[in-house]
Write a protein that holds these residues in place. Structure first.
Motif, PDB file in Angstrom:
ATOM      1  N   GLN A  15      26.100  36.972  23.294  1.00 59.10           N
ATOM      2  CA  GLN A  15      26.984  37.824  22.498  1.00 59.10           C
ATOM      3  C   GLN A  15      28.426  37.844  23.012  1.00 59.10           C
ATOM      4  N   ALA A  16      28.721  37.109  24.099  1.00 62.73           N
ATOM      5  CA  ALA A  16      29.998  37.247  24.801  1.00 62.73           C
ATOM      6  C   ALA A  16      31.071  36.288  24.313  1.00 62.73           C
ATOM      7  N   ASN A  17      32.320  36.748  24.450  1.00 60.41           N
ATOM      8  CA  ASN A  17      33.449  35.858  24.229  1.00 60.41           C
ATOM      9  C   ASN A  17      33.829  35.242  25.588  1.00 60.41           C
ATOM     10  N   ARG A  18      34.894  34.448  25.619  1.00 63.85           N
ATOM     11  CA  ARG A  18      35.250  33.724  26.846  1.00 63.85           C
ATOM     12  C   ARG A  18      35.530  34.661  28.026  1.00 63.85           C
ATOM     13  N   SER A  19      36.248  35.720  27.812  1.00 64.56           N
ATOM     14  CA  SER A  19      36.570  36.643  28.902  1.00 64.56           C
ATOM     15  C   SER A  19      35.322  37.357  29.410  1.00 64.56           C
ATOM     16  N   GLU A  20      34.457  37.743  28.495  1.00 63.96           N
ATOM     17  CA  GLU A  20      33.219  38.413  28.890  1.00 63.96           C
ATOM     18  C   GLU A  20      32.304  37.461  29.659  1.00 63.96           C
ATOM     19  N   LEU A  21      32.346  36.173  29.331  1.00 61.93           N
ATOM     20  CA  LEU A  21      31.547  35.193  30.066  1.00 61.93           C
ATOM     21  C   LEU A  21      31.941  35.146  31.537  1.00 61.93           C
ATOM     22  N   VAL A  22      33.232  35.231  31.815  1.00 57.83           N
ATOM     23  CA  VAL A  22      33.696  35.231  33.202  1.00 57.83           C
ATOM     24  C   VAL A  22      33.152  36.457  33.931  1.00 57.83           C
ATOM     25  N   VAL A  23      33.205  37.606  33.276  1.00 53.22           N
ATOM     26  CA  VAL A  23      32.675  38.836  33.885  1.00 53.22           C
ATOM     27  C   VAL A  23      31.180  38.690  34.153  1.00 53.22           C
ATOM     28  N   ILE A  24      30.458  38.126  33.225  1.00 62.67           N
ATOM     29  CA  ILE A  24      29.012  37.944  33.394  1.00 62.67           C
ATOM     30  C   ILE A  24      28.735  36.993  34.559  1.00 62.67           C
ATOM     31  N   ILE A  25      29.506  35.936  34.673  1.00 58.30           N
ATOM     32  CA  ILE A  25      29.320  35.006  35.794  1.00 58.30           C
ATOM     33  C   ILE A  25      29.585  35.714  37.116  1.00 58.30           C
ATOM     34  N   LYS A 118      38.125  43.661  28.328  1.00 54.10           N
ATOM     35  CA  LYS A 118      38.270  44.813  27.425  1.00 54.10           C
ATOM     36  C   LYS A 118      39.338  44.554  26.374  1.00 54.10           C
ATOM     37  N   GLN A 119      40.385  43.841  26.768  1.00 59.46           N
ATOM     38  CA  GLN A 119      41.508  43.602  25.869  1.00 59.46           C
ATOM     39  C   GLN A 119      41.306  42.375  24.983  1.00 59.46           C
ATOM     40  N   ASP A 120      40.330  41.564  25.301  1.00 58.30           N
ATOM     41  CA  ASP A 120      40.072  40.335  24.540  1.00 58.30           C
ATOM     42  C   ASP A 120      39.198  40.664  23.332  1.00 58.30           C
ATOM     43  N   ASP A 121      39.733  40.494  22.144  1.00 58.19           N
ATOM     44  CA  ASP A 121      38.971  40.800  20.930  1.00 58.19           C
ATOM     45  C   ASP A 121      38.584  39.523  20.167  1.00 58.19           C
ATOM     46  N   SER A 122      38.527  38.404  20.877  1.00 62.47           N
ATOM     47  CA  SER A 122      38.146  37.142  20.233  1.00 62.47           C
ATOM     48  C   SER A 122      36.649  37.133  19.925  1.00 62.47           C
ATOM     49  N   ASP A 123      36.254  36.177  19.101  1.00 59.59           N
ATOM     50  CA  ASP A 123      34.858  36.055  18.688  1.00 59.59           C
ATOM     51  C   ASP A 123      33.991  35.547  19.826  1.00 59.59           C
ATOM     52  N   ALA A 124      32.697  35.752  19.668  1.00 59.34           N
ATOM     53  CA  ALA A 124      31.732  35.258  20.651  1.00 59.34           C
ATOM     54  C   ALA A 124      31.783  33.737  20.706  1.00 59.34           C
ATOM     55  N   VAL A 125      31.550  33.199  21.881  1.00 62.34           N
ATOM     56  CA  VAL A 125      31.579  31.749  22.075  1.00 62.34           C
ATOM     57  C   VAL A 125      30.430  31.086  21.328  1.00 62.34           C
TER      58      VAL A 125
END
Length: 159
Positions: A15-25, A118-125
């Motif tokens: 469900q993550a976008n690029r920025s959220e992927l970094v946080v998950i990693i 939080k500030q990244d509102d791009s679509d999920a990868v």
């Protein structure tokens, strides 16, 4: 790392976008380092090695995804190399305190990446993935956990 924790990370990735992927990693790497440290302290060498190898793989992914045209990427790369080095030495020398150095680096950077996410509102990868819904319902004398997935006709990869 426990199977449930791995599944949690996998569900978040879908469900993550690029920025959220970094946080998950970052979060997954920190979890693997903590588990590796615990296993090494308990003298479970093969399990410790497995967790540290997983964390090293995540650091390698972070390094390879850096865009080196930006000056900050060079600094981040040096921090990732240091953390990788500490993980290698910690497992080779069987000194779990070295894992703390790697954790400190990632924990210091994580809040900044969370703020960016939080500030990244791009679509999920990943596209065409199932939406996951979870909740709790109350019954007489019980608490029921439910998880539902949105099953769509167009689920899967698009060619």
């Amino acid at each position: 790392m426990e199977k449930e924790r791995l599944q949690e990370f996998a569900a978040r990735v879908s469900q993550a976008n690029r920025s959220e992927l970094v946080v998950i990693i970052y979060e997954a790497a920190l979890a693997s380092i903590a588990e590796g440290k615990t296993r090494l302290e308990e003298n479970e060498i093969s399990e410790a090695r497995k967790e540290i190898e997983r964390a090293k793989g995540m650091l390698t992914e972070l390094m390879s995804s850096l865009d080196m045209q930006y000056e900050i990427s060079h600094y981040l790369r040096q921090l990732y190399i240091y953390a990788y080095h500490e993980l290698c030495h910690g497992i080779a020398l069987r000194q779990p305190e070295l894992f703390t150095h790697a954790s400190d680096v990632l924990e210091g950077l994580l809040p900044s990446f969370r703020e960016v996410a939080k500030q990244d509102d791009s679509d999920a990868v990943m596209g065409n993935t199932q939406q996951i819904y979870a909740g709790l319902t109350y019954g007489r004398g019980s608490l029921n956990e439910t998880t539902a997935m949105d099953v769509a006709d167009n689920r899967g990869f698009e060619a």
